[in-house]
Design an enzyme around this catalytic site. Structure first.
Site, PDB file in Angstrom:
ATOM      1  N   GLY A  18       0.842  -1.195   0.000  1.00 20.45           N
ATOM      2  CA  GLY A  18       0.000   0.000   0.000  1.00 20.45           C
ATOM      3  C   GLY A  18       0.876   1.242   0.000  1.00 20.45           C
ATOM      4  NE  ARG A  21     -11.912   8.353   9.661  1.00 22.11           N
ATOM      5  CZ  ARG A  21     -12.137   9.478   8.979  1.00 22.11           C
ATOM      6  NH1 ARG A  21     -11.760  10.636   9.473  1.00 22.11           N
ATOM      7  NH2 ARG A  21     -12.737   9.449   7.815  1.00 22.11           N
ATOM      8  N   GLY A  60      -0.601   4.596   0.309  1.00 18.17           N
ATOM      9  CA  GLY A  60      -1.346   5.784   0.721  1.00 18.17           C
ATOM     10  C   GLY A  60      -0.578   6.526   1.805  1.00 18.17           C
ATOM     11  NE  ARG A  91     -16.696  12.687   9.189  1.00 13.58           N
ATOM     12  CZ  ARG A  91     -15.545  12.479   8.574  1.00 13.58           C
ATOM     13  NH1 ARG A  91     -15.071  11.263   8.458  1.00 13.58           N
ATOM     14  NH2 ARG A  91     -14.870  13.479   8.070  1.00 13.58           N
ATOM     15  CB  ALA A 144      -0.625   4.302   6.597  1.00 16.12           C
ATOM     16  N   GLY A 145       1.190   3.917   4.124  1.00 14.64           N
ATOM     17  CA  GLY A 145       2.179   3.093   3.438  1.00 14.64           C
ATOM     18  C   GLY A 145       3.352   3.902   2.916  1.00 14.64           C
TER      19      GLY A 145
END
Lengths: 646, 250
Positions: free
Chosen positions: A45, A444, A47, A335, A49-50
């Site tokens: 990954g 979240r 993104g 949310r 984080a990756g």
């Protein structure tokens, strides 16, 4: 499977919460600089984080290989995050602090997250902004040259940093730039258009992955001393979601099938401000940034079935329901609360917009008052790009008629279980970003996903993975091990099976049907009866898939139907676990609303005495009941309380 | 509505390609252009024909993955709109639509409408970054940046790296793409230290990938889904010239 560690030890260091991360780092084992190049780390990954993890690990001197299924790491779905990133900088002098961000996040997560992780996240939030700025991220500025902030999604302080409506894009491009620097130096080997299809476990340790080159179809083995999954979330299980077309659960699910526990899969976030579905042909839903709720007012007609155009409905016949029910937070409630309220008014027949499937599913988000108060220019400066996007998709201008919005699946709080060091129960397998269950509990807060992805990738994992590797000798690892051969053969057989069925139904038709089952029975609200039905329907659909799916073309070429088929096959297994988890959790919390557990006013009823735990599931076979492991959650710093936004 | 689409079909990088016509009924005006292709693909699968391969991911105009030339225009007829956000309401009943991949020497076709854009990655790897290791950054407010300056950097940084600028250019030049990146970093104080080396390295990498030169036709700006201004090409040329004149590339 014998070697899997089945006790759930979160490994949170002792001591006062504000000292734990410091203590961890003081005590952690280090890998000597000259030894780091002897360790190879596979990062799946690219993104937030990756990419941040891959580049930071490479800076430290580890040998890194990074994989993404897109044609460039810059296209990972983090790029689509619009609104912003939280940090407790308190630049606005409005009373923010690390403690307050910690408190808000634990409370916002409806007390289903691990306190120690959340506190660490809040501490690190400060460094992330510094790092991103140094990498050239053009955050919004005040005229004096300092950074600008806005308040966002249920926060009473202005702690959100942003780059117009493209914060995720700019942060990802910062990570991508850092990654490029390491690719150029040879420290990271990048594999674009490459999809992880399985995890290889040798003697109880995650030691490698099997991938498919999406251009040539070649199946490849990769060995490493540790595997890091940064493969994002799974809400595409609903078919219609705000995720990218390619976002999938495959890497996480295959790791789960190899022994990694899946935690809280039923915790999915349904984002309140998305453009409503316009027809049966729709392939995805589009998010409108939550920041719109700062100035937009949400309403529906008081009368059910009122189909007059919005501008012809007089003030006294409108129900600004969020302001009415939640006077202190109003349109800025978190949310999960906003989403459920929208569903409720639509269930009452007060939804607006065109009929889709016999229903009107939409509420108005109206900027008329804001335009009157601030002028069109100010509103254009704040939301111009979002208004344009809305108009492109719907053909309507929000300057003239209210936007129509409706909730849509957006993010998964659940994910693979990890300890404080971000390692799963499967030794050597680390999971970061949205792919782990981590810090958001059952809900979240806005602008927290970017924060968590970057905290994990830039600052936490590069420390904790060293602590893990230091306990392992940098022995030679080879893809010649029989376990690699075995897993590779399984992957090949799986692909051949998919290609050989040659049934009557397309992959998408199965995915759509699965999505409908989940949206209706494991979506914004759930009940026992519906979940039991879903648990009957999903295995039936899965069976039909394996008998009747039609995947054309060959395995040794670029074959998008085959890519999708593998992902949907995994969703068909994963969906069952999601429903099981939702069934087992007999309470309402955050994004998980069980109709049987609500207050008289229809608010979520949490049951802390019985369900203050992380549900981590162990795979025992497809269609076989999984084993539940629990990590008990204790709240020593934030007192358990009913989450009220009234 | 009913339309006819002529689509470039090519089985692999070394295979010959050709335009193939498909008639499509019941196209809904609310469909996005890519949903129309999904719809077409479903009908192809039902007939046992291999679906049309095309790239897309976010489908909200930000990832830069989608890359179709529609009737000769990269991303199609709507201004500042990626093809994933283009809707069928902009087409009419009975229309014939021609769909091709990006055409450029540096973007070889992999299959049907899918191209290889790794050349853009390699240009970025040559210098499109600020060399700062994780953990070594000063407080973000230590270096003030005027709002106008930050906004200008953001205008350049908004590039989604789709490559439409290259596809639109008769020279297949990537100068708008490279100009946007060079300018984004050159406009920020953090990017000053490496700006000479960066400008030279990225321009050299661009040339090495076989992209053409700019002859000031501004087709790139017209095709850009994010409205990146050709002023950034001028800015890049200035940066490049300055770096060359000062005689130091690294």
């Amino acid at each position: 499977m014998n070697s899997v560690n089945k006790t759930l030890d979160s490994k949170v260091p002792g001591g006062p919460i504000e000292k734990q991360w410091e203590l961890y780092r003081e005590k952690m084992k280090l890998v000597a600089p000259s030894n780091r190049r002897k360790y190879k780390i596979l990062v799946v990954g690219s993104g937030l984080a990756g990419a941040s993890a891959a580049s930071t690990l490479a800076e430290l001197g580890y040998e890194v290989e990074c994989f993404c299924f897109q044609d460039s790491p810059r296209r990972a779905h983090s790029i689509a995050a619009q609104g912003g990133i939280n940090a407790a900088k308190n630049y606005q002098n409005d009373g923010d602090s690390i403690w307050r961000l910690f408190y808000d996040t634990v409370k916002g997560g409806d007390y289903r997250s691990r306190e120690a992780n959340v506190h660490r996240l809040s501490e690190i939030s400060l460094q992330i902004i510094d790092q991103a700025t140094a990498m050239g991220v053009p955050f919004a500025r005040e005229y004096g040259g300092t950074l600008a902030n806005r308040s966002f999604g249920g926060a009473q302080v202005s702690r959100t940093f942003y780059a117009r409506g493209q914060t995720g894009q700019q942060l990802l491009l910062g990570c991508y730039a850092g990654l490029n620097r390491q690719i150029a130096s040879g420290q990271v080997k990048m594999h674009n258009r490459t999809e992880m299809l399985d995890l290889v476990v040798v003697d109880g340790l995650a030691r490698g992955i099997i991938t498919r080159d999406l251009v040539t179809g070649e199946i490849q083995r990769h060995a490493g001393h540790a595997v890091v999954l940064a493969t994002g979330g799974y809400v595409n299980v609903f078919f219609l979601s705000t995720n990218a077309m390619g976002s999938n659960v495959t890497a996480s699910w295959r790791a789960h099938k190899r022994g990694a526990f899946f935690a809280n899969p039923c915790f999915t976030q349904i984002h309140p401000t998305c453009i409503p579905q316009s027809g049966e042909f729709q392939s995805k839903l589009t998010l409108m940034s939550e920041s719109l709720r700062n100035d937009g007012r949400v309403w529906v007609p008081i009368k059910p079935g009122d189909t007059r155009p919005p501008n012809e409905i007089p003030e006294q016949e409108r129900d600004y329901y969020l302001e009415r029910i939640y006077p202190s937070f109003g349109n800025l409630v978190p949310r999960d609360v906003a989403s459920r309220a929208a569903k409720r008014v639509c269930d009452e027949g007060r939804g607006v917009g065109p009929l889709v499937g016999g229903e009107r599913r939409g509420v108005y988000l109206d900027f008329k008052d804001a335009i009157q108060r601030h002028g069109k220019k100010v509103i254009e400066d704040r939301y111009g790009n979002l208004f344009e996007m809305y108009e492109r998709i719907t053909g309507e201008s929000p300057y003239e008629v209210p936007m129509r919005i409706y909730p849509a699946p957006h993010y998964s709080m659940g994910g693979l279980w990890v300890d404080y060091g971000l390692m799963s129960n499967l030794e050597g397998l680390h999971v970061i970003g949205e792919a782990n269950f981590s810090d958001h509990g059952a809900n979240r807060l806005g602008a927290s996903a970017l924060m968590q992805g970057l905290a994990d990738g830039y600052f936490i994992l590069p420390n904790t993975i060293g602590n893990y590797l230091a306990s392992k000798k940098p022995e030679n690892i080879s893809t010649d091990h029989p376990e690699f051969e075995k897993v590779e053969n399984e992957v090949r057989a799986y692909i051949e099976k998919l290609l050989s069925i040659n049934g009557d139904r397309s992959v998408d038709s199965f995915h759509m049907e699965l999505g409908r089952i989940l949206w209706n029975k494991c979506g914004m609200s759930r009940n026992k009866e519906g979940l039991l039905e879903a648990l009957q329907e999903i295995p039936k659909l899965r069976k039909e898939f394996w008998e009747n799916v039609r995947v054309l073309g060959e395995g040794e070429t670029l074959n998008q139907s085959l890519e999708k088929a593998g992902r949907v096959a995994d969703f068909l297994e994963f969906a069952e676990l999601m429903c099981r988890d939702a069934l087992e959790r007999e309470e309402s919390c955050g994004g998980h609303f069980r109709e049987e557990y609500q207050t008289e006013e229809g608010e979520a009823l949490r049951r802390d005495d019985v369900f203050s735990y992380v549900a981590a599931w162990e795979f025992t076979g497809v269609g076989v009941e999984p084993i539940l492991h629990k990590e008990n959650l204790t709240f020593e710093n934030v007192a358990l309380a009913v989450r009220s936004y009234k | 509505m009913r339309i006819t689409v002529h689509v470039w079909r090519q089985a692999g990088p070394q295979e010959p390609g050709k335009m193939v016509a498909y008639d499509l009924d019941n196209v809904n005006e609310h469909m996005s252009f890519l949903e129309m292709l999904d719809f077409l693909n479903e009908s192809l699968i039902a007939k046992g024909e291999e679906p049309i391969a095309f790239d897309s991911d976010c489908r909200e105009g930000i990832c830069g993955m989608c890359s179709l030339v529609i009737d000769g225009i990269p991303h199609g007829p709507e201004k500042e709109t990626t093809v994933c956000q283009l809707h069928m309401r902009h087409f009419h009943d009975g229309q014939e639509i021609f769909i091709e991949p990006w055409r450029a020497k540096s973007f070889p076709v992999l299959k049907d409408l899918i191209i290889d854009r790794s050349s853009l990655d390699r240009i970025q790897q040559a210098g499109g970054f600020i060399s700062v290791n994780t953990g070594s950054a000063p407080d973000a407010n230590n270096i003030p940046i005027g709002k106008e300056q930050a906004d200008r950097a953001m205008d350049a940084a908004a590039c989604i790296g789709c490559g439409a600028c290259v596809a639109a250019c008769k020279n297949a030049s990537a100068m708008l793409f490279v100009g946007a990146k060079v300018s984004h970093l050159a406009l920020l104080p953090q990017g000053q230290v490496e700006k000479k080396r960066r400008a030279i390295a990225m321009v050299e990498a661009m040339d090495a990938e076989g992209f053409g030169n700019c002859t000031n036709q501004y087709e790139c700006e017209a095709a850009c889904p994010k409205g990146i201004s050709v002023e950034f090409i001028a800015k890049m040329n200035r940066e490049y010239l300055g770096a060359q004149l000062s005689g130091r590339s690294s």
